[in-house]
Design a protein around this motif. Sequence first.
Motif, PDB file in Angstrom:
ATOM      1  N   ALA A  21      -2.929  26.470 -14.355  1.00  0.00           N
ATOM      2  CA  ALA A  21      -3.701  25.466 -13.457  1.00  0.00           C
ATOM      3  C   ALA A  21      -5.156  25.575 -13.978  1.00  0.00           C
ATOM      4  CB  ALA A  21      -3.825  25.800 -12.031  1.00  0.00           C
TER       5      ALA A  21
ATOM      6  N   HIS B  88       3.421  25.654 -19.010  1.00  0.00           N
ATOM      7  CA  HIS B  88       3.027  24.706 -17.892  1.00  0.00           C
ATOM      8  C   HIS B  88       2.623  25.593 -16.785  1.00  0.00           C
ATOM      9  CE1 HIS B  88       6.988  25.671 -16.814  1.00  0.00           C
ATOM     10  NE2 HIS B  88       6.837  25.386 -15.560  1.00  0.00           N
TER      11      HIS B  88
ATOM     12  N   ALA C  15      -9.185  23.955 -13.524  1.00  0.00           N
ATOM     13  CA  ALA C  15     -10.218  23.279 -12.541  1.00  0.00           C
ATOM     14  C   ALA C  15     -11.173  22.506 -13.628  1.00  0.00           C
ATOM     15  CB  ALA C  15     -10.934  24.199 -11.744  1.00  0.00           C
TER      16      ALA C  15
ATOM     17  N   LEU D 251      -0.532  21.034 -20.179  1.00  0.00           N
ATOM     18  CA  LEU D 251      -1.859  22.045 -19.996  1.00  0.00           C
ATOM     19  C   LEU D 251      -1.822  22.767 -21.438  1.00  0.00           C
ATOM     20  CD1 LEU D 251      -1.526  23.075 -16.434  1.00  0.00           C
ATOM     21  CD2 LEU D 251      -3.299  22.196 -17.480  1.00  0.00           C
TER      22      LEU D 251
ATOM     23  N   ASP E 162      -0.262  15.378  -5.565  1.00  0.00           N
ATOM     24  CA  ASP E 162      -0.190  15.367  -7.011  1.00  0.00           C
ATOM     25  C   ASP E 162       1.195  16.544  -7.324  1.00  0.00           C
ATOM     26  OD1 ASP E 162      -1.099  15.853  -9.589  1.00  0.00           O
ATOM     27  OD2 ASP E 162      -2.154  17.509  -9.471  1.00  0.00           O
TER      28      ASP E 162
ATOM     29  N   ARG F 122      -8.222  19.575 -10.018  1.00  0.00           N
ATOM     30  CA  ARG F 122      -7.305  20.563 -10.133  1.00  0.00           C
ATOM     31  C   ARG F 122      -6.122  19.859 -10.985  1.00  0.00           C
ATOM     32  NH1 ARG F 122      -6.129  25.885  -8.857  1.00  0.00           N
ATOM     33  NH2 ARG F 122      -3.647  26.516  -8.498  1.00  0.00           N
ATOM     34  N   LEU F 123      -5.702  20.420 -12.074  1.00  0.00           N
ATOM     35  CA  LEU F 123      -4.519  20.181 -12.878  1.00  0.00           C
ATOM     36  C   LEU F 123      -3.635  21.411 -12.930  1.00  0.00           C
ATOM     37  CD1 LEU F 123      -6.265  18.177 -15.677  1.00  0.00           C
ATOM     38  CD2 LEU F 123      -5.200  17.235 -13.699  1.00  0.00           C
ATOM     39  N   GLU F 124      -2.257  21.000 -12.383  1.00  0.00           N
ATOM     40  CA  GLU F 124      -1.396  22.327 -12.298  1.00  0.00           C
ATOM     41  C   GLU F 124      -0.053  21.973 -12.640  1.00  0.00           C
ATOM     42  OE1 GLU F 124      -0.217  25.850  -9.214  1.00  0.00           O
ATOM     43  OE2 GLU F 124      -1.683  24.173  -8.545  1.00  0.00           O
ATOM     44  N   GLY F 125       0.717  22.837 -13.343  1.00  0.00           N
ATOM     45  CA  GLY F 125       2.171  22.517 -13.709  1.00  0.00           C
ATOM     46  C   GLY F 125       2.424  21.664 -14.712  1.00  0.00           C
ATOM     47  N   TYR F 126       1.509  20.948 -15.359  1.00  0.00           N
ATOM     48  CA  TYR F 126       1.839  19.647 -16.309  1.00  0.00           C
ATOM     49  C   TYR F 126       1.962  20.342 -17.615  1.00  0.00           C
ATOM     50  CZ  TYR F 126      -0.176  16.305 -13.225  1.00  0.00           C
ATOM     51  OH  TYR F 126      -0.398  15.642 -12.237  1.00  0.00           O
TER      52      TYR F 126
ATOM     53  N   LYS G  43      -1.752  12.066 -12.018  1.00  0.00           N
ATOM     54  CA  LYS G  43      -2.360  12.415 -10.910  1.00  0.00           C
ATOM     55  C   LYS G  43      -2.701  11.086 -10.034  1.00  0.00           C
ATOM     56  CE  LYS G  43      -5.476  15.697  -8.798  1.00  0.00           C
ATOM     57  NZ  LYS G  43      -4.935  16.999  -8.379  1.00  0.00           N
TER      58      LYS G  43
END
Length: 210
Positions: A134, A131, A136, A122, A209, A115-119, A199
């Motif tokens: 999120a 940003h 997956a 993105l 993270d 999971r990549l979130e808040g970057y 991360k």
Amino acid sequence: MPNRIPEAAIHAIIEAGRRMAERNWVPATAGNISVRLPGDRVAITRSGFHKAHLSADAVMAVDLHGAPEDPALRPSAETGLHCGIYRAFPDTRAVVHGHSIANTVLSRRAGDTIRLEGYELLKVLPGLDTHAAAVALPVLDNDQDIPRLQAAVEARWARMAAPALPAYLIRGHGIYVWGPDMDAALARLEGLEFMLACKMAAISLGGSDP
């Protein structure tokens, strides 16, 4: 006699290899790079070439099922995964595959997704303009049987909400990223690699993270 590969496609692959090697994403002879050509052809790196030192001789052509136009040349062992992306997503014009430390380490300890979130980065992915989002990133188990691995990739795509994220990880192996042209594919790769590195750094510092 095999059809000629356009110079623009060769140049795009060579420059992509150089950029990826500068960032240590394709150590030794790892990784592979391809460009879709007119007439359901694909230009792709040959097996065994270091991506920092590519030349026209390191690029060959295959059809959309991975069959070489010149049987004397050996394409990357993972050509079938490139071709699977081109068949599934006709608007794709470039695919890049790298083996960074971050994507290798994180995929080894991940479940089915990362999971990549808040970057902020993105936004490099299609359909995201903030940003506050999120994604997956799919993670698939490694398999030396490429047709079987491609079948697993297609099964994962079938379960994902459309449009599919233009990237996936192979556990302990590397990342595949694609786009409508080489610039877009590389931008998406760089954005994802930055977020994965962040991360991993957060985990190494003993935190969660961000």
